[in-house]
Scaffold this motif. Structure first.
Motif, PDB file in Angstrom:
ATOM      1  N   VAL A  64      -7.328   4.429   3.964  1.00  0.00           N
ATOM      2  CA  VAL A  64      -5.955   4.264   3.485  1.00  0.00           C
ATOM      3  C   VAL A  64      -5.524   5.669   3.078  1.00  0.00           C
ATOM      4  N   VAL A 107      -5.468  -1.580  -4.001  1.00  0.00           N
ATOM      5  CA  VAL A 107      -6.142  -1.336  -2.719  1.00  0.00           C
ATOM      6  C   VAL A 107      -7.270  -2.341  -2.516  1.00  0.00           C
ATOM      7  N   LEU A 132       0.822  -1.204   0.000  1.00  0.00           N
ATOM      8  CA  LEU A 132       0.000   0.000   0.000  1.00  0.00           C
ATOM      9  C   LEU A 132       0.860   1.260   0.000  1.00  0.00           C
TER      10      LEU A 132
END
Length: 615
Positions: free
Chosen positions: A288, A212, A180
């Motif tokens: 995120v 993702v 990520l």
């Protein structure tokens, strides 16, 4: 007293290993970070028996020169920094030069590397100082590090390791976090000879979202909002899940600062405050997010594992995170969600929009019911009384505000230039059990919890009224003195203006004492001393606080709840449609004041599946 003696290099390395090498996952983290710092674009990770038997990391980075291999396995030797100024603005993931030395002190380590010439070189270490002999080897440009038999010479630490499955799971989490953090790097993970993950390099938004989705799940990316905001040298981008996708635990929260995965209480506090108005208290947000700022503005040399950081201007960072996320969530309106769910006029089932099985077709675009109130750019809401504009200063009692915002108004006459397109939440067609509004829009069926929706609308308008008129305050008949620390008294004295804007008047009455002379009218029945102490604690820890605002909002939320339409109240089509239009124009209208959803969408495709149409 025993004599003071220098520790042996081996013992010093093993002590350092206790800080750096907690378990196999710690080894993988350090090796992968070294590879990224070397400029690698492809990473291959091989694991056997949860990492206890073997961990191998191969990269295609710049490699290590032959003469540097000896130093690479020495303690406090690094290519990342050279001067004190470099430490003040660290831009690499690693910089201490302890990892390889610590790992080699508790394992059998092999380091093979090539800088791109005809020959590669290999060095080995086995639980002690590195062998001085460097042997030639075959290896393409890049580096491979093999770590075997972790903790073979420290059995006390080895027995604290968990099962193979648990240790592998932690390694997998490290790889996912790194995947990520660097979308431009391809990563593969194998366990016991079996390919587990293969993440291709992602160089555009679609590929990044695909990665993702691979890591966080397709539902996360489907229910998330992409953000990208920049201000005063700070940039925040990434994905934040909508409140409806909240979690029962904080297991889907990834935050990166300049590419480094961190866990920070200041960040957590800012995110939690941004969600405070739209999330149920027992739920956790999912996100995120990536924060980019000048490396000199953040201190990464706080903890050996480098999970924690310290911001030079913590208040500025906190405010930026809070305001960015708060604004992004406020801008989420039904139009965006409906646009994604919308289907062509002719659905796969063959039904046109507006056509329901067993009923005559009714195209709402062409034939809006006469009693509907189509909104203009500034709609006259059926739920909006004739209150002063936000620019006008008003002073309404709680009872007056509740009565005003809960009152239903007659429907305005439709204008002659009514728009023909279907609004995001469509047009009401029925009310179910006096609780839900059923509406038809371009995507299919919309179900609205009318009390929850009206509660949010009323709440937002009450907040706007308070913001416009200012906070009403009242002096205390008997000022209340409280004992605090000297530091808290200093903060109270420095932040007088902040407290004043929120209706408090604080006066320093001694080195370790302050006096409360005035409080907000809305908090007259609350515990002013406890609230002031909490605010001072927040200001000390985070440099900012929203506690007073939150308490006031809680009161406004209660007022909104009592002033909203109740279950079993029959509404006309015009009243139902007015509520839908207000929802479309209101911030955070997707959730009520308690974090529950106010409406759900059932697309025609989903409805067809329920009845097995076309199967």
């Amino acid at each position: 007293m025993n004599k003071i003696r220098l520790l042996s290099p081996r013992l010093a390395n093993q002590i350092a290993a206790g800080e750096v090498v907690e378990r196999p996952a710690s080894v993988i983290k350090e090796l992968l970070e070294n590879s990224l710092d070397a400029g690698a674009k492809q990473l291959q990770v091989d694991i056997e028996q949860g990492g206890v038997k073997l961990m191998r990391v191969r990269d295609d980075g710049g490699g290590i020169d032959k003469e540097d291999l000896t130093l690479a396995l020495s303690r406090h030797a690094t290519s990342k920094i050279y001067h004190l100024d470099d430490l003040e603005a660290v831009s690499s993931l690693g910089f201490r030069g302890e990892a390889l030395a610590s790992i080699s002190s508790v394992s059998r380590l092999s380091l093979t590397s090539s800088t791109g010439g005809d020959c590669a070189w290999q060095a080995q270490a086995e639980g002690r100082e590195m062998n001085t002999e460097i042997a030639p080897a075959a290896h393409p440009r890049g580096t491979t590090v093999e770590v075997r038999d972790l903790f073979f010479n420290t059995p006390a630490r080895r027995k604290f390791l968990r099962t193979e499955r648990t240790e592998y799971g932690r390694i997998e989490e490290v790889v996912k976090r790194l995947a990520l953090s660097r979308f431009d790097v391809g990563i593969s993970l194998r366990h016991n000879g079996r390919q587990i993950h293969a993440y291709a390099a992602a160089d555009d938004q679609a590929r990044r979202e695909r990665r993702v989705a691979q890591i966080c799940g397709p539902e996360f990316i489907k229910n998330s909002l992409a953000i990208d905001m920049e201000r005063v040298g700070l940039r925040l981008w990434g994905w934040v899940a909508l409140p409806a996708f909240s979690r029962s635990q904080a297991d889907l929260q990834h935050f990166f600062v300049n590419g480094r995965a961190i866990r920070d209480k200041l960040v957590s506090h800012a995110v939690r405050q941004a969600f405070q108005d739209v999330l149920h208290h027992s739920r956790h947000p999912a996100f995120v997010l990536y924060l980019e700022l000048d490396p000199a503005s953040v201190d990464v040399n706080v903890h050996p594992t480098k999970h924690e950081v310290r911001f030079r201007d913590s208040r500025m960072v906190h405010d930026f995170l809070f305001k960015s996320l708060h604004h992004a969530l406020a801008e989420v309106r039904p139009a965006a969600a409906v646009a994604e769910a919308a289907v062509p006029i002719e659905s796969p089932s063959g039904l046109a929009v507006g056509e329901f099985a067993g009923q005559a077709s009714m195209d709402l675009r062409a034939q809006p019911p006469r009693e509907l109130s189509l909104s203009s750019p500034a709609p006259a809401s059926l739920f909006s009384p004739n209150l002063p504009r936000p620019s006008e200063r008003v002073s309404l009692s709680a009872a007056e505000q509740v009565a005003a915002y809960g009152r239903l108004q007659p429907a305005p006459e439709p204008s002659s230039n009514e728009p023909e397109e279907i609004p995001p939440l469509g047009f009401a067609i029925a009310q179910l059990k006096g609780i839900y509004i059923l509406a038809e829009n371009a995507a299919g069926l919309v179900v609205v919890d009318m009390h929850a929706a009206h509660e949010r609308i009323t709440y937002e308008r009450l907040k706007q009224t308070v913001d416009a008129s200012g906070v009403q305050a009242q002096p205390l008949l008997v000022p209340e003195a409280i004992a605090v620390s000297e530091g808290e008294a200093d903060i109270a004295e420095q932040q007088t203006e902040v407290f004043s804007q929120l209706g408090f008047e604080l006066q320093r009455s001694g080195p370790e004492a302050i006096t409360i002379r005035q409080i907000p009218v809305m908090l007259a029945n609350g515990n002013a001393e406890a609230l002031v102490r909490d605010v001072l604690s927040d200001l000390t820890t985070y440099g900012t606080s929203q506690r007073i605002k939150e308490h006031m909002n809680e009161i406004l939320a209660t007022m909104a709840c009592h002033g909203s339409v109740r279950a079993n109240r029959r509404l006309t089509l015009a009243e139902m449609n007015a509520l839908l239009r207000d929802m479309e124009a209101t911030e955070r209208s997707g959730q009520c004041n308690h974090g529950r959803p106010t409406w759900v969408q059932q697309t025609l495709v989903e409805l067809d599946k329920l009845f097995m149409r076309g199967q």
